[in-house]
Design a protein around this motif. Structure first.
Motif, PDB file in Angstrom:
ATOM      1  N   PHE A 175     -27.653 -21.777   5.437  1.00  0.00           N
ATOM      2  CA  PHE A 175     -27.064 -22.867   4.656  1.00  0.00           C
ATOM      3  C   PHE A 175     -28.181 -23.572   3.907  1.00  0.00           C
ATOM      4  CE2 PHE A 175     -25.027 -26.736   3.493  1.00  0.00           C
ATOM      5  CZ  PHE A 175     -23.659 -26.502   3.534  1.00  0.00           C
ATOM      6  N   ASP A 176     -28.113 -23.511   2.573  1.00  0.00           N
ATOM      7  CA  ASP A 176     -29.089 -24.213   1.739  1.00  0.00           C
ATOM      8  C   ASP A 176     -28.619 -25.645   1.509  1.00  0.00           C
ATOM      9  OD1 ASP A 176     -30.694 -21.958   1.444  1.00  0.00           O
ATOM     10  OD2 ASP A 176     -29.534 -21.250  -0.274  1.00  0.00           O
ATOM     11  N   ILE A 177     -29.542 -26.592   1.619  1.00  0.00           N
ATOM     12  CA  ILE A 177     -29.222 -28.010   1.440  1.00  0.00           C
ATOM     13  C   ILE A 177     -29.885 -28.496   0.158  1.00  0.00           C
ATOM     14  CG2 ILE A 177     -29.308 -30.307   2.474  1.00  0.00           C
ATOM     15  CD1 ILE A 177     -29.737 -28.913   5.200  1.00  0.00           C
ATOM     16  N   LYS A 178     -29.086 -29.032  -0.743  1.00  0.00           N
ATOM     17  CA  LYS A 178     -29.626 -29.544  -1.999  1.00  0.00           C
ATOM     18  C   LYS A 178     -30.431 -30.821  -1.751  1.00  0.00           C
ATOM     19  CE  LYS A 178     -25.802 -27.658  -4.714  1.00  0.00           C
ATOM     20  NZ  LYS A 178     -24.628 -27.995  -5.566  1.00  0.00           N
ATOM     21  N   PRO A 179     -31.452 -31.083  -2.573  1.00  0.00           N
ATOM     22  CA  PRO A 179     -32.282 -32.288  -2.389  1.00  0.00           C
ATOM     23  C   PRO A 179     -31.427 -33.560  -2.364  1.00  0.00           C
ATOM     24  CG  PRO A 179     -33.292 -30.825  -3.994  1.00  0.00           C
ATOM     25  CD  PRO A 179     -31.940 -30.241  -3.701  1.00  0.00           C
ATOM     26  N   VAL A 196     -33.736 -25.365  11.797  1.00  0.00           N
ATOM     27  CA  VAL A 196     -34.243 -25.635  10.453  1.00  0.00           C
ATOM     28  C   VAL A 196     -34.872 -24.365   9.914  1.00  0.00           C
ATOM     29  CG1 VAL A 196     -35.927 -26.962   9.125  1.00  0.00           C
ATOM     30  CG2 VAL A 196     -34.595 -28.092  10.908  1.00  0.00           C
ATOM     31  N   ALA A 197     -34.562 -24.031   8.673  1.00  0.00           N
ATOM     32  CA  ALA A 197     -35.091 -22.812   8.061  1.00  0.00           C
ATOM     33  C   ALA A 197     -36.608 -22.779   8.142  1.00  0.00           C
ATOM     34  CB  ALA A 197     -34.633 -22.722   6.605  1.00  0.00           C
ATOM     35  N   GLY A 198     -37.140 -21.659   8.593  1.00  0.00           N
ATOM     36  CA  GLY A 198     -38.588 -21.490   8.699  1.00  0.00           C
ATOM     37  C   GLY A 198     -39.182 -21.955  10.006  1.00  0.00           C
ATOM     38  N   GLN A 199     -38.363 -22.502  10.908  1.00  0.00           N
ATOM     39  CA  GLN A 199     -38.855 -22.961  12.198  1.00  0.00           C
ATOM     40  C   GLN A 199     -38.300 -22.090  13.314  1.00  0.00           C
ATOM     41  OE1 GLN A 199     -38.298 -27.172  12.847  1.00  0.00           O
ATOM     42  NE2 GLN A 199     -39.237 -27.739  10.898  1.00  0.00           N
ATOM     43  N   ASP A 200     -38.961 -22.121  14.466  1.00  0.00           N
ATOM     44  CA  ASP A 200     -38.538 -21.309  15.615  1.00  0.00           C
ATOM     45  C   ASP A 200     -37.621 -22.064  16.562  1.00  0.00           C
ATOM     46  OD1 ASP A 200     -40.050 -19.122  14.743  1.00  0.00           O
ATOM     47  OD2 ASP A 200     -41.856 -19.865  15.757  1.00  0.00           O
ATOM     48  N   GLU A 201     -37.826 -23.370  16.665  1.00  0.00           N
ATOM     49  CA  GLU A 201     -37.070 -24.172  17.633  1.00  0.00           C
ATOM     50  C   GLU A 201     -35.640 -24.399  17.139  1.00  0.00           C
ATOM     51  OE1 GLU A 201     -37.282 -28.561  19.826  1.00  0.00           O
ATOM     52  OE2 GLU A 201     -38.900 -27.882  18.505  1.00  0.00           O
ATOM     53  N   GLY A 210     -21.843 -33.233  17.641  1.00  0.00           N
ATOM     54  CA  GLY A 210     -22.077 -33.298  16.216  1.00  0.00           C
ATOM     55  C   GLY A 210     -23.562 -33.322  15.923  1.00  0.00           C
ATOM     56  N   ALA A 211     -23.935 -32.897  14.733  1.00  0.00           N
ATOM     57  CA  ALA A 211     -25.340 -32.918  14.315  1.00  0.00           C
ATOM     58  C   ALA A 211     -25.447 -33.599  12.965  1.00  0.00           C
ATOM     59  CB  ALA A 211     -25.901 -31.497  14.233  1.00  0.00           C
ATOM     60  N   MET A 212     -26.281 -34.639  12.902  1.00  0.00           N
ATOM     61  CA  MET A 212     -26.576 -35.342  11.658  1.00  0.00           C
ATOM     62  C   MET A 212     -27.884 -34.799  11.118  1.00  0.00           C
ATOM     63  SD  MET A 212     -25.502 -39.199  12.913  1.00  0.00           S
ATOM     64  CE  MET A 212     -25.879 -38.904  14.662  1.00  0.00           C
ATOM     65  N   ILE A 213     -27.859 -34.288   9.901  1.00  0.00           N
ATOM     66  CA  ILE A 213     -29.017 -33.579   9.339  1.00  0.00           C
ATOM     67  C   ILE A 213     -29.384 -34.201   8.006  1.00  0.00           C
ATOM     68  CG2 ILE A 213     -29.864 -31.349   8.535  1.00  0.00           C
ATOM     69  CD1 ILE A 213     -27.296 -30.388  10.453  1.00  0.00           C
ATOM     70  N   SER A 214     -30.620 -34.621   7.876  1.00  0.00           N
ATOM     71  CA  SER A 214     -31.098 -35.219   6.631  1.00  0.00           C
ATOM     72  C   SER A 214     -32.533 -34.785   6.380  1.00  0.00           C
ATOM     73  CB  SER A 214     -31.002 -36.744   6.693  1.00  0.00           C
ATOM     74  OG  SER A 214     -31.737 -37.258   7.793  1.00  0.00           O
ATOM     75  N   GLU A 215     -32.939 -34.842   5.113  1.00  0.00           N
ATOM     76  CA  GLU A 215     -34.307 -34.543   4.692  1.00  0.00           C
ATOM     77  C   GLU A 215     -34.736 -33.123   5.062  1.00  0.00           C
ATOM     78  OE1 GLU A 215     -36.771 -37.609   6.299  1.00  0.00           O
ATOM     79  OE2 GLU A 215     -35.768 -39.208   5.183  1.00  0.00           O
ATOM     80  N   GLU A 216     -33.782 -32.185   4.986  1.00  0.00           N
ATOM     81  CA  GLU A 216     -34.079 -30.773   5.210  1.00  0.00           C
ATOM     82  C   GLU A 216     -33.593 -29.980   3.999  1.00  0.00           C
ATOM     83  OE1 GLU A 216     -35.915 -29.908   7.571  1.00  0.00           O
ATOM     84  OE2 GLU A 216     -35.682 -31.411   9.144  1.00  0.00           O
ATOM     85  N   SER A 217     -34.172 -28.778   3.810  1.00  0.00           N
ATOM     86  CA  SER A 217     -33.790 -27.955   2.662  1.00  0.00           C
ATOM     87  C   SER A 217     -32.919 -26.768   3.041  1.00  0.00           C
ATOM     88  CB  SER A 217     -35.041 -27.445   1.949  1.00  0.00           C
ATOM     89  OG  SER A 217     -35.839 -26.658   2.831  1.00  0.00           O
ATOM     90  N   GLY A 218     -32.848 -26.455   4.324  1.00  0.00           N
ATOM     91  CA  GLY A 218     -32.031 -25.317   4.727  1.00  0.00           C
ATOM     92  C   GLY A 218     -31.903 -25.213   6.233  1.00  0.00           C
ATOM     93  N   LEU A 219     -30.838 -24.541   6.663  1.00  0.00           N
ATOM     94  CA  LEU A 219     -30.566 -24.357   8.088  1.00  0.00           C
ATOM     95  C   LEU A 219     -30.178 -22.912   8.361  1.00  0.00           C
ATOM     96  CD1 LEU A 219     -28.191 -27.361   8.907  1.00  0.00           C
ATOM     97  CD2 LEU A 219     -30.638 -27.235   9.426  1.00  0.00           C
ATOM     98  N   GLU A 220     -30.350 -22.518   9.625  1.00  0.00           N
ATOM     99  CA  GLU A 220     -29.735 -21.318  10.144  1.00  0.00           C
ATOM    100  C   GLU A 220     -28.750 -21.750  11.224  1.00  0.00           C
ATOM    101  OE1 GLU A 220     -32.749 -18.572  11.444  1.00  0.00           O
ATOM    102  OE2 GLU A 220     -32.555 -17.441   9.576  1.00  0.00           O
TER     103      GLU A 220
END
Length: 237
Positions: A175-179, A196-201, A210-220
């Motif tokens: 999932f790509d997140i727009k700025p 978070v895209a590019g991370q292992d954890e 629920g998950a609140m997600i901000s200031e990220e550019s992408g998720l898996e």
């Protein structure tokens, strides 16, 4: 940044005929730390006893989404709509300048369970409207609501999108997140890992989380279990 809102930490209300869990402050439940997220104001997980329901009451200037997970809703409103909303269907009521409605369990034998979702509109007033649709259960992301009603989605009065996520066992979705955008993910069924895209954890969600997600550019988004994942994904300003 990912912040988890755990299911067992939600506010609770039980009136006998209604057993409800509140992700954000609602009714007699108040927590200054949980007043909503971006334009998302309410996610109530409601269980309604057979034959019981919400008597006629009013709303204005709110986008109200109902998603039935078990049973059937009997809906009536002051705009003349009288509808049955079975499990799997979505309803969007734009309250606009004001609307009155009632919601009852359409069964005299079985419990009704549904998510009641409120999103603040980006404009006030206007004529109330009603939309209802079954989007099926296709794997991946299915657009449910959008500002322009894209791809047959319900049209919402806010710069927001709601999507349904279905993941088979041991599958994943990027999932790509727009700025400048924020995501809220509410897990309905299954076990979902968020990374978070590019991370292992990764962080794990169970039903009701629920998950609140901000200031990220992408998720898996990863199905970490043997059963199907069903989640709602809100793309918010």
């Amino acid at each position: 940044m990912i912040q988890i809102r755990h299911a067992d930490e939600r506010g609770k209300a039980n009136f006998g005929w209604l057993d409800s869990q509140h992700t954000f402050s609602f009714g007699s439940y108040y927590d200054a730390r949980h007043m909503g997220f971006s334009a998302l104001r309410v996610i109530n997980d409601d269980r309604v006893a057979p034959g019981a329901g919400f008597e006629t009451h009013g709303h204005r200037d709110m986008e109200i989404i109902s998603y039935v997970t078990e049973g059937i809703i009997e809906h009536k409103d002051s705009e003349g709509h009288s509808q049955r909303l079975p499990a799997g269907e979505f309803q969007l009521m734009s309250a606009g300048s004001g609307i009155y409605h009632s919601e009852f369990n359409g069964s005299q034998n079985d419990e009704l369970r549904f998510l009641q979702i409120w999103i603040r509109p980006d404009s006030t007033g206007g004529k109330p409207s009603y939309q209802q649709k079954d989007f099926g259960k296709s794997e991946g992301l299915t657009l449910i609501a959008s500002p322009d009603g894209d791809n047959g989605s319900l049209q919402i009065k806010q710069d927001a999108e709601l999507s349904q996520l279905v993941l088979a066992a041991h599958s994943k979705q990027s999932f790509d997140i727009k700025p400048g955008r924020n995501l809220y993910i509410h897990l309905v069924d299954g076990e979902l890992l968020i990374r978070v895209a590019g991370q292992d954890e990764s962080q794990k969600l169970i039903p009701g989380d629920g998950a609140m997600i901000s200031e990220e550019s992408g998720l898996e988004l990863i199905n970490g279990g043997e059963s199907q994942v069903l989640a709602l994904v809100f793309d918010l300003p």
